[in-house]
Scaffold this motif. Structure first.
Motif, short mmCIF file in Angstrom:
data_model
loop_
_atom_site.label_atom_id
_atom_site.label_comp_id
_atom_site.label_asym_id
_atom_site.label_seq_id
_atom_site.Cartn_x
_atom_site.Cartn_y
_atom_site.Cartn_z
N LEU A 1 62.26 125.18 97.54
CA LEU A 1 61.05 124.97 96.81
C LEU A 1 61.58 125.01 95.24
CD1 LEU A 1 58.15 127.21 98.50
CD2 LEU A 1 58.41 124.66 98.21
N GLN A 2 62.64 125.89 95.10
CA GLN A 2 63.02 125.89 93.71
C GLN A 2 63.83 124.49 93.43
OE1 GLN A 2 66.50 128.35 91.86
NE2 GLN A 2 65.09 129.71 91.89
N LEU A 3 64.29 123.77 94.12
CA LEU A 3 65.05 122.50 94.11
C LEU A 3 64.01 121.45 93.99
CD1 LEU A 3 67.93 122.82 96.36
CD2 LEU A 3 68.05 122.57 93.87
N VAL A 4 62.73 121.66 94.55
CA VAL A 4 62.02 120.66 94.70
C VAL A 4 60.66 120.64 93.68
CG1 VAL A 4 60.07 119.49 96.29
CG2 VAL A 4 62.44 120.22 97.09
N THR A 5 60.32 121.69 93.30
CA THR A 5 59.16 122.01 92.45
C THR A 5 59.46 122.45 91.02
OG1 THR A 5 58.46 124.26 93.27
CG2 THR A 5 57.79 122.31 94.60
N ASP A 6 58.72 122.53 90.30
CA ASP A 6 58.94 123.26 88.94
C ASP A 6 57.86 124.36 88.93
OD1 ASP A 6 56.40 121.97 88.86
OD2 ASP A 6 56.77 121.04 86.81
N ALA B 1 74.71 120.34 83.74
CA ALA B 1 75.03 118.99 84.44
C ALA B 1 73.96 118.49 85.38
CB ALA B 1 76.32 119.26 85.58
N LEU B 2 73.66 117.32 85.50
CA LEU B 2 72.78 116.61 86.26
C LEU B 2 72.99 116.76 87.58
CD1 LEU B 2 72.45 113.03 84.43
CD2 LEU B 2 70.76 114.91 84.47
N GLY B 3 71.78 116.89 88.54
CA GLY B 3 71.85 117.05 90.01
C GLY B 3 72.31 118.54 90.38
N ARG C 1 63.05 113.57 96.95
CA ARG C 1 63.05 112.51 96.50
C ARG C 1 61.66 112.00 95.80
NH1 ARG C 1 65.92 108.96 93.40
NH2 ARG C 1 65.16 106.72 93.75
N ILE C 2 60.63 112.26 97.04
CA ILE C 2 59.45 111.93 96.77
C ILE C 2 58.58 112.75 95.48
CG2 ILE C 2 56.94 112.09 97.51
CD1 ILE C 2 58.39 111.49 100.29
N VAL C 3 59.04 114.05 95.36
CA VAL C 3 58.30 114.79 94.47
C VAL C 3 59.13 115.02 93.19
CG1 VAL C 3 57.66 117.30 93.73
CG2 VAL C 3 57.44 116.41 96.12
N ALA C 4 60.54 115.14 93.07
CA ALA C 4 61.39 115.17 92.04
C ALA C 4 61.90 114.08 91.70
CB ALA C 4 62.04 116.36 91.87
N HIS C 5 61.88 112.87 92.30
CA HIS C 5 62.77 111.56 92.21
C HIS C 5 64.24 112.06 92.03
CE1 HIS C 5 58.82 109.81 91.17
NE2 HIS C 5 58.58 110.77 90.44
N ALA D 1 65.32 116.33 105.67
CA ALA D 1 63.82 116.48 105.45
C ALA D 1 63.71 116.87 103.90
CB ALA D 1 63.39 117.37 106.49
N TRP D 2 64.29 118.08 103.68
CA TRP D 2 64.15 118.63 102.35
C TRP D 2 64.46 117.56 101.28
CZ3 TRP D 2 60.88 122.14 100.58
CH2 TRP D 2 60.30 123.01 101.51
N ALA D 3 65.61 116.92 101.50
CA ALA D 3 65.87 115.79 100.37
C ALA D 3 65.01 114.76 100.12
CB ALA D 3 67.48 115.54 101.05
#
Length: 349
Positions: free
Chosen positions: A240-245, A111-113, A179-183, A173-175
């Motif tokens: 970092l797992q949520l933000v980066t690949d 699922a998305l998100g 948003r900036i890194v992974a949209h 702050a992490w959200a």
């Protein structure tokens, strides 16, 4: 024609680069632009491999005289020519080639998100809500058990709401970073992860508090610092797992380095405060009492108690003498009479 096959191209860290379905005829793999599959690997020849059907329903892989050769991962042996089958892995240069059948099963769409790996287990809305509620309840219970006086519901809820506010600011702050890194914003995911780490650390802190009460002679501060650093590194790795690949190894490396840097900064600040204080204060055991049997409580004999009391009395007497400036006069000596006052009195001579 042979059985339809799909080959995966992965780098030396195992990260998937591309998937290709083998079509009719032959397929060539190499660094040159004329190949059907082009690799960006300087240790791969311009024309390195060829995969073709032998007309009997099988696929044959042939090394085209490459400089570094082709290695079968399972056996570590070099391959000149051989049968290509599903489940097989080949290595050319720093690239891994994995072979799958066209009917290889894949998991259903996510699922998305939601996150991947560990994150997918708790970022669902229901689980996130349960985690946040558990964090609030645990904070309230800890506040209630740690107090010796009667507290109202508002007094119990205030620390929990304050903790929730701090977690929300951290997650915000992490959200924004997400948003900036992974949209994607993923505020609920970051908040749920933060609350889960807070709950885990609260349970560990309660355990350490019990250990300090039952074994007061052992210095548990270093253990608490080590656990706190590990928990903070875990918190960062989850974000970092949520933000980066990045790969999991890289996420943990970055999180560990950041946690170590934070520990060094806190240590420097604490050392500076200690030097500014300039006072050698004696350590005081402030661990709260626990509802346990008296037989489990560490105790000392009466002799040690009275010796310690005598030492404390001597220290208090010495401090009292220092406060008086050392000008205390011995007691029991009467003041000498004032002769001048006596001569001015009626009848004086």
């Amino acid at each position: 024609m042979g059985q339809p096959l799909v080959i995966e191209i992965a780098d030396h860290r195992g990260r998937l680069l591309q998937r290709t379905r083998l079509g009719p005829g032959s397929c060539t793999i190499g660094r040159g632009y004329r190949n059907d599959i082009i690799l960006d690997d300087q240790y791969v020849d311009p024309e390195h491999l060829e995969i073709a059907s032998n007309g009997a329903g099988d696929w044959i892989v042939t090394d085209l005289g490459s400089r570094n050769g082709t290695t079968v991962v399972a056996t570590g042996q070099f391959l000149r020519q051989g049968l290509l089958q599903p489940g097989q892995e080949l290595r050319i240069g720093h690239t891994t080639i994995r072979v799958f059948a066209s009917d290889h099963p894949v998991p259903p769409a996510q699922a998305l998100g939601t996150g991947t790996g560990l994150m997918a287990r708790y970022v669902e809305p229901k689980r996130a809500t349960a985690i946040l509620a558990g964090a609030l309840v645990l904070t309230g219970i800890s506040q209630y058990l740690g107090s010796s006086s009667t507290q109202s519901f508002a007094e119990l809820a205030t620390p929990a709401l304050g903790l929730l506010l701090l977690a929300a600011l951290w997650a915000t702050a992490w959200a924004f970073t997400n948003r900036i890194v992974a949209h994607r914003f993923r505020f609920i995911s970051h908040l749920a992860w933060t609350a889960l780490i807070v709950v885990g650390y609260s349970i560990v802190a309660i355990g350490i508090e019990w250990l300090e009460f039952l074994v007061p002679r052992f210095d548990w501060s270093l253990v608490q610092v080590g656990i706190g650093t590990g928990v903070f590194a875990t918190l960062l790795a989850g974000h970092l797992q949520l933000v980066t690949d990045w790969t999991a190894a890289r996420q943990w490396r970055v999180a560990a380095l950041a946690a170590a840097a934070g520990l060094v900064i806190v240590g420097i600040i604490g050392q500076a405060d200690w030097l500014d204080d300039g006072e050698d204060t004696a350590a005081v055991d402030r661990s709260p009492l626990k509802p346990v049997s008296s037989r489990l409580v560490p105790s000392s004999g009466p002799d040690r108690f009275f010796d310690r009391a005598a030492d404390l009395k001597a220290e208090v007497d010495e401090m009292a003498g220092d406060d008086d400036g050392g000008a205390a006069e011995p007691a029991g000596e009467p003041d000498p009479p004032d002769t001048a006052a006596a001569s001015d009195a009626p009848g004086g001579r």
